[in-house]
Write an enzyme that holds these catalytic residues in place. Structure first.
Site, PDB file in Angstrom:
ATOM      1  CB  SER A 116      53.704  12.184  38.772  1.00  0.00           C
ATOM      2  OG  SER A 116      54.077  10.998  39.421  1.00  0.00           O
ATOM      3  CE1 TYR A 117      51.891  11.538  46.855  1.00  0.00           C
ATOM      4  CE2 TYR A 117      52.034  14.168  46.980  1.00  0.00           C
ATOM      5  CZ  TYR A 117      51.602  12.944  47.517  1.00  0.00           C
ATOM      6  OH  TYR A 117      51.299  12.664  48.895  1.00  0.00           O
ATOM      7  CG  ASP A 254      51.768   7.309  32.943  1.00  0.00           C
ATOM      8  OD1 ASP A 254      52.198   6.889  33.829  1.00  0.00           O
ATOM      9  OD2 ASP A 254      50.914   8.356  33.234  1.00  0.00           O
ATOM     10  CG  HIS A 289      54.952   8.137  35.409  1.00  0.00           C
ATOM     11  ND1 HIS A 289      53.355   8.599  35.349  1.00  0.00           N
ATOM     12  CD2 HIS A 289      55.338   8.628  36.505  1.00  0.00           C
ATOM     13  CE1 HIS A 289      53.375   9.019  36.499  1.00  0.00           C
ATOM     14  NE2 HIS A 289      54.662   9.330  36.961  1.00  0.00           N
TER      15      HIS A 289
END
Length: 570
Positions: A116-117, A254, A289
């Site tokens: 993710s981030y 996702d 996700h």
């Protein structure tokens, strides 16, 4: 396999400006130099575990794992400037890699991990090209500041933005309080947002939500609500600076799936070294996700889809090959076929044997709801009346499943759509029952001919698998903002009433529509709160408290043959 693991907490690494960033270091017990996997997170290093990225499992496999709080977060010093991440994290990532390389427990071979981030942290560091960085593994993430659909859609991931607003603000509020600031009012707004996420989601005009009146939070929100400009994208996505092998990992459900596949293909084409171009790998499973599980939405995928130890073995083998230079056979593409519930491998994406098939929309002018007369078939249309519906931005089509975060009670994945297929503002085009199995594997694209009475609007698309029992399970979805229809990083006004061709990308998938099932297409103008609702005014996202009702017309005749392109595998 190493048994005992040593963990050291709050290990400091000094950046070039003197700021100390702290990390937890996991490594096999005892002396020795180990290849290192670096994870940089804004979400708190303590107890870090992202399932497929598990520090203990990686350390047991013979790696030292460094999990670092990025600048200004949790144990690390400095100020978190999220809006400057591409400037700040490039320097901090570079410095961290090079400092790791000279540690007495390091072999000098460093790889990156994190989802993710944290994947954005990987990309930024990799594009900075620290000499000791040898591999990276982008996981459910993109080269960007937040979860977002492809920028050419013109839309934003509103649900993730609304949910992330209070979550990312929490640590910021704590730090302001520690610095002696009066955060009483800010904490009241934060507590309200955490208690009632739908207050955040439904607030109009959204840019005036009370939390956003505080400067650091306002900057974070503005970054999420405004798609990047051409200059920003070109500056961020420097594929020519990627000179290392990569394993790109994503999930069919996702929202960043398209980004994962696109970035994989771009490095293969534009990577900065022959090694980079020939050493990219792709793995996609039936996941949303952040979670790897065998059941998602209303669909069961079998145990092979979520065997974490086996999936993690594939990832460890990637690092073994490129950090340890071991002879390990890794396929270029590993993908999960839903419906057959099996993993397959391939040499390229899309698959070379793909047969691109056009499936056309038909009706007698009443395709509204699943009980309407909309038909989907291989036969091209001739003379047919158009379909119409009214889109009211204050009564948007609610998001049901799909590519959203599992937050606030929302369920991601292949969820039954029949509850919304009764709405008059959803057009449905369905095939007859399939006479044999049909495998669809690859990128999905809808060509839509439409007109609107609004200054600007959205058109949305969904692909569903209609079961023999009537359930309509969501497989893929997409959106296109009208003023970005011919996207060249610029807005192009629309003429109300003009028939315009739109291309709507629904991402990639691999799914088998079984004999006796039906394929169904939805066309509408909203999917809220997954995407922000277009208020039909032409104004920027978050500006309006009141929207305009638009009459939407969808054409499907010989002049305007609306259809979906399906990548069929024989």
């Amino acid at each position: 396999m190493h048994g005992s693991i040593q963990i050291k907490t709050d290990v400091p690494f000094e950046m070039r400006d003197g700021t100390l960033l702290r990390a937890d270091v996991y490594k096999p017990e005892g002396a020795g130099r180990f290849p290192v996997i670096l994870v940089r997170t804004p979400y708190n290093k303590t107890g870090f575990n992202q399932g497929l990225v598990n520090p203990l499992a990686m350390a047991q496999a013979g790696y030292a794992v460094v999990v670092q709080d990025i600048r200004g977060r949790y144990a690390s010093d400095g100020v978190w400037e999220r809006h400057r991440m591409f400037e700040v994290e490039a320097l901090d990532g570079y410095d961290t890699v090079e400092q790791i390389a000279v540690q007495p427990w390091s072999s000098g071979q460093v790889g990156l991990a994190g989802g993710s981030y944290l994947t954005a942290m990987q990309w930024i560091t990799a594009m900075a090209s620290p000499p000791h960085l040898k591999a990276f593994s982008p996981y459910i993430g993109d080269i960007g500041t937040n979860i977002a659909p492809p920028p050419e859609t013109g839309a934003v991931s509103f649900y993730s933005a609304a949910n992330a607003l209070p979550l990312t603000a929490a640590d910021l509020v704590d730090k302001l309080e520690q610095q002696g600031e009066n955060v009483t009012e800010l904490r009241q707004h934060l507590d309200h947002a955490l208690r009632d996420p739908y207050w955040v989601i439904n607030y109009l005009p959204f840019k005036e939500i009370p939390l956003a009146q505080f400067e650091p939070i306002r900057l974070m929100l503005e970054q999420r609500l405004h798609p990047p400009t051409k200059e920003e994208i070109l500056q961020r996505k420097r594929y020519e600076n990627i000179r290392i092998p990569g394993m790109h990992i994503g999930g069919w459900f996702d929202q960043l799936e398209q980004a994962i596949v696109n970035n994989y293909l771009k490095v293969k084409e534009f990577g900065g070294s022959e090694r980079a171009k020939t050493s990219q790998h792709l793995m996609i499973g039936p996941w949303d996700h952040g979670s790897v599980r065998s059941f998602l939405g209303n669909m069961e995928f079998g145990p092979a889809s979520a065997n974490e130890s086996e999936l993690r073995r594939h990832i460890i083998q990637f690092y073994d090959r490129y950090l340890l230079e071991q002879e390990v056979d890794i396929p270029a593409v590993r993908y999960f076929v839903m419906g057959r519930n099996e993993w397959r491998t391939a040499d390229s994406w899309p698959l070379p044997e793909t047969q691109w098939q056009s499936w056309y929309f038909h009706s007698s002018g009443r395709a509204n709801t699943s009980q309407g007369d909309g038909v989907l078939s291989r036969e091209a249309p001739s003379i047919e009346p158009a379909d119409t519906f009214f889109y009211n931005p204050l009564l948007p089509v609610p998001t049901v499943g799909g590519k959203l975060l599992a937050m606030g009670g929302m369920v991601p994945g292949p969820v039954d759509q029949t509850v919304i297929e009764r709405r008059e503002d959803i057009l449905c085009y369905s095939t007859s029952e399939l006479r044999e199995d049909l495998e669809v594997t690859g990128p999905l694209q809808m060509i839509l001919y439409a007109s609107t009475t609004a200054k600007d609007t959205d058109f949305t698309a969904k692909l569903t698998d209609v079961q023999p029992d009537g359930r309509s399970l969501l497989i893929a979805e997409g959106i296109q903002r009208a003023k970005y229809r011919d996207w060249n990083y610029e807005e192009i006004p629309i003429e109300p009433g003009a028939v315009i061709k739109y291309t709507i990308n629904l991402g990639n998938t691999s799914h088998v529509f079984r004999k006796g099932h039906r394929i169904r297409i939805h066309v509408s103008s909203s999917n809220f709160p997954l995407f922000d609702r277009n208020m039909n005014t032409g104004h920027s996202i978050g500006e309006d408290a009141v929207g305009v009702v638009a009459e939407q017309t969808i054409y499907h005749d010989s002049n305007y043959p609306s259809h979906i392109e399906l990548p069929v595998i024989p």
